[in-house]
Design a protein around this motif. Structure first.
Motif, PDB file in Angstrom:
ATOM      1  N   PRO A 235      46.604  60.525  35.050  1.00  0.00           N
ATOM      2  CA  PRO A 235      46.992  59.310  35.777  1.00  0.00           C
ATOM      3  C   PRO A 235      45.818  58.554  36.375  1.00  0.00           C
ATOM      4  O   PRO A 235      45.886  57.338  36.563  1.00  0.00           O
ATOM      5  N   ASP A 236      44.719  59.238  36.647  1.00  0.00           N
ATOM      6  CA  ASP A 236      43.565  58.563  37.234  1.00  0.00           C
ATOM      7  C   ASP A 236      42.878  57.616  36.254  1.00  0.00           C
ATOM      8  O   ASP A 236      42.075  56.772  36.644  1.00  0.00           O
ATOM      9  N   HIS A 237      43.198  57.760  34.937  1.00  0.00           N
ATOM     10  CA  HIS A 237      42.605  56.875  33.926  1.00  0.00           C
ATOM     11  C   HIS A 237      43.451  55.634  33.658  1.00  0.00           C
ATOM     12  O   HIS A 237      43.066  54.807  32.838  1.00  0.00           O
ATOM     13  N   VAL A 238      44.609  55.542  34.316  1.00  0.00           N
ATOM     14  CA  VAL A 238      45.474  54.394  34.088  1.00  0.00           C
ATOM     15  C   VAL A 238      44.923  53.143  34.768  1.00  0.00           C
ATOM     16  O   VAL A 238      44.967  52.037  34.217  1.00  0.00           O
ATOM     17  N   GLU A 239      44.381  53.317  35.958  1.00  0.00           N
ATOM     18  CA  GLU A 239      43.903  52.166  36.721  1.00  0.00           C
ATOM     19  C   GLU A 239      42.829  51.369  35.985  1.00  0.00           C
ATOM     20  O   GLU A 239      42.902  50.127  35.946  1.00  0.00           O
ATOM     21  N   PRO A 240      41.806  51.996  35.366  1.00  0.00           N
ATOM     22  CA  PRO A 240      40.818  51.187  34.634  1.00  0.00           C
ATOM     23  C   PRO A 240      41.429  50.369  33.496  1.00  0.00           C
ATOM     24  O   PRO A 240      41.036  49.224  33.256  1.00  0.00           O
ATOM     25  N   SER A 241      42.425  50.958  32.825  1.00  0.00           N
ATOM     26  CA  SER A 241      43.065  50.210  31.733  1.00  0.00           C
ATOM     27  C   SER A 241      43.835  49.012  32.267  1.00  0.00           C
ATOM     28  O   SER A 241      43.794  47.910  31.702  1.00  0.00           O
ATOM     29  N   LEU A 242      44.559  49.207  33.373  1.00  0.00           N
ATOM     30  CA  LEU A 242      45.288  48.095  33.965  1.00  0.00           C
ATOM     31  C   LEU A 242      44.342  47.011  34.477  1.00  0.00           C
ATOM     32  O   LEU A 242      44.624  45.817  34.367  1.00  0.00           O
ATOM     33  N   GLU A 243      43.211  47.435  35.051  1.00  0.00           N
ATOM     34  CA  GLU A 243      42.226  46.463  35.516  1.00  0.00           C
ATOM     35  C   GLU A 243      41.648  45.663  34.340  1.00  0.00           C
ATOM     36  O   GLU A 243      41.443  44.447  34.434  1.00  0.00           O
ATOM     37  N   ALA A 244      41.414  46.374  33.218  1.00  0.00           N
ATOM     38  CA  ALA A 244      40.910  45.677  32.030  1.00  0.00           C
ATOM     39  C   ALA A 244      41.947  44.696  31.502  1.00  0.00           C
ATOM     40  O   ALA A 244      41.619  43.577  31.077  1.00  0.00           O
ATOM     41  N   ILE A 245      43.231  45.069  31.526  1.00  0.00           N
ATOM     42  CA  ILE A 245      44.298  44.160  31.094  1.00  0.00           C
ATOM     43  C   ILE A 245      44.338  42.937  31.997  1.00  0.00           C
ATOM     44  O   ILE A 245      44.464  41.798  31.528  1.00  0.00           O
ATOM     45  N   ARG A 246      44.245  43.157  33.300  1.00  0.00           N
ATOM     46  CA  ARG A 246      44.285  42.036  34.243  1.00  0.00           C
ATOM     47  C   ARG A 246      43.121  41.088  34.014  1.00  0.00           C
ATOM     48  O   ARG A 246      43.297  39.863  33.953  1.00  0.00           O
ATOM     49  N   GLN A 247      41.905  41.630  33.865  1.00  0.00           N
ATOM     50  CA  GLN A 247      40.731  40.771  33.694  1.00  0.00           C
ATOM     51  C   GLN A 247      40.752  40.045  32.359  1.00  0.00           C
ATOM     52  O   GLN A 247      40.423  38.861  32.266  1.00  0.00           O
ATOM     53  N   THR A 248      41.182  40.748  31.298  1.00  0.00           N
ATOM     54  CA  THR A 248      41.248  40.120  29.978  1.00  0.00           C
ATOM     55  C   THR A 248      42.246  38.980  29.964  1.00  0.00           C
ATOM     56  O   THR A 248      41.980  37.895  29.422  1.00  0.00           O
ATOM     57  N   SER A 249      43.434  39.198  30.556  1.00  0.00           N
ATOM     58  CA  SER A 249      44.442  38.135  30.597  1.00  0.00           C
ATOM     59  C   SER A 249      43.976  36.970  31.448  1.00  0.00           C
ATOM     60  O   SER A 249      44.232  35.799  31.120  1.00  0.00           O
ATOM     61  N   LYS A 250      43.266  37.247  32.544  1.00  0.00           N
ATOM     62  CA  LYS A 250      42.752  36.176  33.395  1.00  0.00           C
ATOM     63  C   LYS A 250      41.735  35.324  32.634  1.00  0.00           C
ATOM     64  O   LYS A 250      41.787  34.082  32.667  1.00  0.00           O
ATOM     65  N   ASP A 251      40.794  35.990  31.953  1.00  0.00           N
ATOM     66  CA  ASP A 251      39.789  35.243  31.186  1.00  0.00           C
ATOM     67  C   ASP A 251      40.429  34.420  30.076  1.00  0.00           C
ATOM     68  O   ASP A 251      40.036  33.276  29.820  1.00  0.00           O
ATOM     69  N   ALA A 252      41.445  35.004  29.421  1.00  0.00           N
ATOM     70  CA  ALA A 252      42.110  34.287  28.337  1.00  0.00           C
ATOM     71  C   ALA A 252      42.824  33.044  28.860  1.00  0.00           C
ATOM     72  O   ALA A 252      42.778  31.973  28.241  1.00  0.00           O
ATOM     73  N   LEU A 253      43.478  33.170  30.003  1.00  0.00           N
ATOM     74  CA  LEU A 253      44.171  32.020  30.584  1.00  0.00           C
ATOM     75  C   LEU A 253      43.188  30.918  30.944  1.00  0.00           C
ATOM     76  O   LEU A 253      43.471  29.731  30.740  1.00  0.00           O
ATOM     77  N   GLU A 254      42.034  31.268  31.495  1.00  0.00           N
ATOM     78  CA  GLU A 254      41.043  30.257  31.854  1.00  0.00           C
ATOM     79  C   GLU A 254      40.515  29.539  30.609  1.00  0.00           C
ATOM     80  O   GLU A 254      40.354  28.312  30.606  1.00  0.00           O
ATOM     81  N   GLU A 255      40.252  30.292  29.549  1.00  0.00           N
ATOM     82  CA  GLU A 255      39.757  29.662  28.327  1.00  0.00           C
ATOM     83  C   GLU A 255      40.828  28.766  27.694  1.00  0.00           C
ATOM     84  O   GLU A 255      40.539  27.667  27.216  1.00  0.00           O
TER      85      GLU A 255
END
Length: 403
Positions: A235-255
């Motif tokens: 479970p401790d490895h879930v947070e980095p994946s969720l953070e990567a999803i959040r950042q990737t979606s944010k960057d995609a929306l800005e572009e």
């Protein structure tokens, strides 16, 4: 308001022209009226008793008939509105000149009015829309011979006058047709150019959306799969994946917001948009793939240097789309990116270590077609296909100078 400005601009050019023709016609008509010349095409004047030597001219002023003043004014007014009501102005001018011939017995510079209006009609309308109107000018050349025997049908001057008149009107008509033809050709070429620009802009935006959405969704899908896989085990490895999803979606929306802004405000969008991404963001692309557990690396060879913005952006998008294809189609294969700087070009090569596919022809989809279009747009080339030792390779050679 723009229509009013166009009207004022037309009048600003045509009113002085009409006044100039009126003044010239008045001056010549006054001189011809005083010397007593007559006939549709005035002859040289010789005094009685001396056919070779004219008598002494006594300057005096005699007003013209009121009909001539009114007719010259009509011709001037017709020239002034020649680009507003061309055909009606032509008919009015011809009628006025006919009156002048009836009253004064000659044409003079007032004939410039119908000539100018003939050019105007020919330059504004197709021949079928103006040529029949020129028939109203025929009585203008015949009316001066009505008082002659048999209405001048046996008078050679009649046919000479009609021939000269036809020549006078044919030249401006031909010139107007040429001007209109060139204008129409230029308009068609401009319309074709605008359509081509619109198509290229739509194609560019479609490529941008495809690359941004495709890459971002592939990375998000990969990280979501990792998060589901380790949800109960680590479970401790879930947070980095969720953070990567959040950042990737944010960057995609800005572009996407910057790319689609051109539809809302084509002129202001370029001022608000950030610089297009280039190879300086290569590490972010590779890190996005590597953060999900895929083996990915980037290397650079040669002496890095500044690239034209279009080339830099094309190289970035090619790497992005190639990595997206690795994530989508190469299973758990790793990816390697090699950027080679040469004196005249930059070579971008993306490979993966997937299984060998001997004899299997690559199926090119929108991704590879889009990468090839990007390379071609900046004057480069791109090849893509399976490697003999296994995996897939994409290689683009892009010029370091402008196209």
């Amino acid at each position: 308001m723009s229509r009013d400005r166009r009207l004022i601009r037309k009048l600003a050019l045509d009113v002085p022209l009409g006044l100039a023709i009126a003044l010239l016609a008045l001056a010549v008509a006054q001189a011809q009226f005083q010397t007593g010349e007559s006939g549709p095409f005035p002859q040289s004047w010789h005094g009685p008793g001396s056919p070779d030597r004219p008598p002494k001219f006594e300057p005096h002023f005699e007003p013209l008939p009121i009909g001539m003043y009114a007719s010259i004014a009509v011709v001037a007014a017709a020239v002034m509105v020649r680009r507003i009501r061309p055909r009606a102005a032509f008919v009015a001018a011809v009628a006025a000149v006919t009156v002048i011939v009836l009253v004064g017995g000659y044409f003079g510079p007032v004939l410039l009015g119908p000539i100018v209006l003939t050019y105007t009609m020919a330059s504004l309308y197709p021949p079928r829309a103006w040529a029949p109107w020129t028939a109203v000018a025929l009585p203008m050349f015949l009316v001066g011979y009505l008082d002659r025997p048999y209405f001048g049908l046996y008078d050679i001057d009649l046919y000479v006058g009609v021939a000269v008149g036809a020549a006078l009107f044919s030249v401006p008509a031909a010139l107007g047709v040429i001007v209109r033809s060139r204008r129409e050709t230029a308009r068609r070429e401009r319309d074709q150019e605008l359509r081509r620009f619109a198509y290229e802009e739509r194609l560019r935006i479609a490529r941008e959306v495809h690359d941004v959405v495709g890459h971002s969704l592939s990375v998000i899908n990969m990280h979501a799969g990792v998060a589901l896989h380790v949800l109960h085990k680590r479970p401790d490895h879930v947070e980095p994946s969720l953070e990567a999803i959040r950042q990737t979606s944010k960057d995609a929306l800005e572009e996407l917001r910057g790319t689609l802004a051109v539809f809302r405000d084509p002129e202001g969008a370029d001022r608000r948009r950030e610089p297009l991404p280039g190879l300086e963001r290569l590490d972010e692309l590779v890190a996005g793939v590597a953060s999900a557990g895929r083996a990915a690396e980037a290397r650079t060879e040669g002496e890095p240097g500044p690239l034209p913005a279009a080339v830099d952006h094309a190289a970035y998008r090619i790497v992005q789309e190639a990595l997206t294809n690795v994530v989508r189609h190469a299973g758990g294969a790793g990816a390697a990116v090699l950027i080679t700087y040469r004196p005249a070009e930059v070579v971008v090569e993306i490979t993966d270590d997937g299984p060998a596919r001997p004899g299997q022809a690559p199926a090119e989809g929108n991704g590879i077609a889009g990468m090839r279009e990007r390379a071609r747009a900046v004057g480069g080339t791109l090849t893509a296909g399976p490697r003999p030792e296994g995996g897939f390779a994409v290689r683009a050679e892009l010029p370091r100078g402008e196209r």
